[in-house]
Design a protein around this motif. Sequence first.
Motif, mmCIF file in Angstrom:
data_model
loop_
_atom_site.group_PDB
_atom_site.id
_atom_site.type_symbol
_atom_site.label_atom_id
_atom_site.label_comp_id
_atom_site.label_asym_id
_atom_site.label_seq_id
_atom_site.Cartn_x
_atom_site.Cartn_y
_atom_site.Cartn_z
ATOM 1 N N PRO A 1 13.754 5.629 1.067
ATOM 2 C CA PRO A 1 12.453 5.465 1.739
ATOM 3 C C PRO A 1 11.387 6.387 1.156
ATOM 4 O O PRO A 1 11.676 7.537 0.826
ATOM 5 N N VAL A 2 10.184 5.865 1.055
ATOM 6 C CA VAL A 2 9.095 6.630 0.438
ATOM 7 C C VAL A 2 7.789 6.286 1.132
ATOM 8 O O VAL A 2 7.602 5.169 1.612
ATOM 9 N N ARG A 3 6.917 7.277 1.199
ATOM 10 C CA ARG A 3 5.557 7.053 1.720
ATOM 11 C C ARG A 3 4.575 7.710 0.757
ATOM 12 O O ARG A 3 4.886 8.748 0.169
ATOM 13 N N VAL A 4 3.388 7.128 0.692
ATOM 14 C CA VAL A 4 2.353 7.686 -0.188
ATOM 15 C C VAL A 4 1.041 7.754 0.588
ATOM 16 O O VAL A 4 0.763 6.897 1.430
ATOM 17 N N VAL A 5 0.242 8.783 0.319
ATOM 18 C CA VAL A 5 -1.119 8.817 0.864
ATOM 19 C C VAL A 5 -1.967 7.916 -0.019
ATOM 20 O O VAL A 5 -2.117 8.172 -1.218
ATOM 21 N N ARG A 6 -2.486 6.851 0.563
ATOM 22 C CA ARG A 6 -3.191 5.830 -0.214
ATOM 23 C C ARG A 6 -4.655 6.187 -0.473
ATOM 24 O O ARG A 6 -5.245 6.997 0.234
ATOM 25 N N TYR B 1 -6.168 7.263 -3.388
ATOM 26 C CA TYR B 1 -6.571 8.302 -4.345
ATOM 27 C C TYR B 1 -6.122 8.034 -5.781
ATOM 28 O O TYR B 1 -6.810 8.435 -6.711
ATOM 29 N N ASP B 2 -4.940 7.428 -5.953
ATOM 30 C CA ASP B 2 -4.388 7.323 -7.298
ATOM 31 C C ASP B 2 -3.730 5.956 -7.468
ATOM 32 O O ASP B 2 -2.584 5.744 -7.071
ATOM 33 N N ALA B 3 -4.496 5.044 -8.068
ATOM 34 C CA ALA B 3 -4.031 3.655 -8.204
ATOM 35 C C ALA B 3 -2.766 3.573 -9.047
ATOM 36 O O ALA B 3 -1.891 2.733 -8.784
ATOM 37 N N GLY B 4 -2.648 4.434 -10.053
ATOM 38 C CA GLY B 4 -1.465 4.395 -10.926
ATOM 39 C C GLY B 4 -0.200 4.743 -10.162
ATOM 40 O O GLY B 4 0.838 4.074 -10.302
ATOM 41 N N ILE B 5 -0.282 5.757 -9.342
ATOM 42 C CA ILE B 5 0.880 6.171 -8.544
ATOM 43 C C ILE B 5 1.202 5.099 -7.500
ATOM 44 O O ILE B 5 2.358 4.746 -7.278
ATOM 45 N N GLU B 6 0.161 4.551 -6.891
ATOM 46 C CA GLU B 6 0.397 3.505 -5.883
ATOM 47 C C GLU B 6 1.035 2.270 -6.521
ATOM 48 O O GLU B 6 1.915 1.645 -5.925
ATOM 49 N N ALA B 7 0.602 1.947 -7.757
ATOM 50 C CA ALA B 7 1.176 0.780 -8.441
ATOM 51 C C ALA B 7 2.669 0.991 -8.686
ATOM 52 O O ALA B 7 3.465 0.049 -8.592
ATOM 53 N N ALA B 8 3.048 2.213 -8.959
ATOM 54 C CA ALA B 8 4.462 2.503 -9.211
ATOM 55 C C ALA B 8 5.301 2.362 -7.939
ATOM 56 O O ALA B 8 6.517 2.239 -8.003
ATOM 57 N N LEU B 9 4.648 2.402 -6.793
ATOM 58 C CA LEU B 9 5.376 2.381 -5.515
ATOM 59 C C LEU B 9 5.184 1.076 -4.753
ATOM 60 O O LEU B 9 5.681 0.932 -3.643
ATOM 61 N N THR B 10 4.485 0.150 -5.368
ATOM 62 C CA THR B 10 3.980 -0.991 -4.617
ATOM 63 C C THR B 10 5.059 -1.781 -3.874
ATOM 64 O O THR B 10 4.839 -2.277 -2.779
ATOM 65 N N ASP B 11 6.266 -1.898 -4.448
ATOM 66 C CA ASP B 11 7.324 -2.669 -3.791
ATOM 67 C C ASP B 11 8.092 -1.850 -2.763
ATOM 68 O O ASP B 11 8.986 -2.354 -2.098
ATOM 69 N N LYS B 12 7.764 -0.586 -2.653
ATOM 70 C CA LYS B 12 8.613 0.315 -1.850
ATOM 71 C C LYS B 12 7.947 0.848 -0.598
ATOM 72 O O LYS B 12 8.595 1.508 0.206
ATOM 73 N N VAL B 13 6.645 0.629 -0.470
ATOM 74 C CA VAL B 13 5.918 1.229 0.654
ATOM 75 C C VAL B 13 5.303 0.130 1.520
ATOM 76 O O VAL B 13 5.137 -1.007 1.072
ATOM 77 N N THR B 14 4.956 0.485 2.751
ATOM 78 C CA THR B 14 4.186 -0.437 3.595
ATOM 79 C C THR B 14 2.949 0.294 4.087
ATOM 80 O O THR B 14 2.957 1.525 4.243
ATOM 81 N N ALA B 15 1.908 -0.477 4.348
ATOM 82 C CA ALA B 15 0.638 0.111 4.791
ATOM 83 C C ALA B 15 0.831 0.869 6.102
ATOM 84 O O ALA B 15 0.270 1.944 6.310
ATOM 85 N N GLU B 16 1.654 0.315 6.965
ATOM 86 C CA GLU B 16 1.846 0.915 8.289
ATOM 87 C C GLU B 16 2.503 2.287 8.189
ATOM 88 O O GLU B 16 2.070 3.259 8.812
ATOM 89 N N ARG B 17 3.550 2.372 7.372
ATOM 90 C CA ARG B 17 4.262 3.652 7.229
ATOM 91 C C ARG B 17 3.388 4.669 6.503
ATOM 92 O O ARG B 17 3.370 5.857 6.838
#
Length: 496
Positions: A190-195, A197-213
């Motif tokens: 499980p992983v969460r990211v602060v959305r 700020y960094d499109a590259g990092i978010e792209a790397a996590l795109t299949d693993k995170v949900t907006a709600e979490r």
Amino acid sequence: MTVAEELTPAVPDSAADAAGPDESEKPIKQRKNGLYPGVSDELAENMKSGWADTELRDLEPIPQAAETAARRAALSARFPGERLVIPAGNLKTRSNDTEYAFRASVEYAYLTGNQTEDGVLVLEPKEEGHEATIYLLPRSDRENGEFWLDGQGELWVGRRHSLTEAGTLYGIPASDVRELAGALREATGPVRVVRGYDAGIEAALTDKVTAERDEELRVFLSEARLVKDDFEVGELQKAVDSTVRGFEDVVKVLDKAEATSERYIEGTFFLRARVEGNDVGYGTIAAAGPHACTLHWVRNDGAVRAGELLLLDAGVETHTYYTADVTRTLPINGRFSDLQRKIYDAVYEAQEAGIAAVKPGAKYRDFHDAAQRVLAEKLVEWGLVEGPVERVLELGLQRRWTLHGTGHMLGMDVHDCAAARVEAYVDGVLEPGMCLTVEPGLYFQADDLTVPQEYRGIGVRIEDDLLVTEDGNRNLSAALPRRSDEVEAWMAALKG
Ligand code: GLY
Ligand code: MN
Ligand code: MN
């Protein structure tokens, strides 16, 4: 110095572009200054060597290292067993090949004390708690020419800390950020990211995170900042102290502003902010005359005229990103007219009532309600709205002239903790360590036909920064006079 263009040597590109799997094949983005159309093999070879070892070996941790560690510990306790990714963000293009001054995300700066573009904090879950790593761009490579050919090379943008130095400064082991996106793609669990700020990092996590979490992570970090620790309170006091000096600077040059425009006021305050702090915490509102009735007047291109009021809403932001948020409404010629004073004193009285309501255990809304009641009473007394006061308050009729809420949390954002849940903030209860503004105002728009002509174009706000203490509050901006007669005496003393 002009554009970046692609040139030969194949070396890893800067972190901002390192999100894709084949990034290491990309050539350096060279800055071209017009003098060097290309690089000879001899020059490339020459530039590799002859540079001193400048590693800094006697660094001390940053002053707030203990506080940032405690904040990370609280975050770790809230999300056990989950990987947490908190990016600083990337440079943003202003135009062509120039960028806006970088300001790291509040969440990243709060948890690390670091402010470097492209940085990312990762909390890696362990059996017990988390292990923190700060991902940064390392020193520029000299062997491959990156340091002088790449747009983010140190020769262009300045020396960076080595990863070892960063580890010492921030008390967090540091790794090369260029490897992070790939590692996040590979990682499981499980992983969460602060959305945002960094499109590259978010792209790397795109299949693993949900907006709600991810939103839960953002909300937690916003609410964590509701109560300030001692370091933060010290920084806020510094911000306010510099701001007080900035206001004094402005009063001393009001004649120059009269000869030019509101910009002279903005520029004068900005000088103080840049010399003593990092920047202004928000766009300075230098609103003379009727501009005072425009709540976020930041064009600041109007005339400054004797006989009118200047509403100055400005705050210095410290090097650690804590900002003051102070407003004074000043008679430009040094003396309030009778009507200006009547309106000013009403706002002052409302602010006094608001400040008295700031204490631990009070509802957050109390200070707003207290200030609004005073303003409603005045408006009824002046015959601008039909009473009784209870009716006015119930229907919110005073808001035609009071316009905005009476305050907000203050910290690394001027409107701090904005992602906090309603029950934790607006419907919450004040606690020691909270820091907030109390800023009632009355604004009579220049085209408001419901008030007598002489009121039109007068706007007054008084704003101070308060710390909730164990037994009440402390006004961090008390050094700046508020009462109308004290304001006049203070201006007279400064103008000499
Ligand atoms: N300076 C913006 C505010 O007072 O909220
Ligand atoms: Mn404010
Ligand atoms: Mn303000």
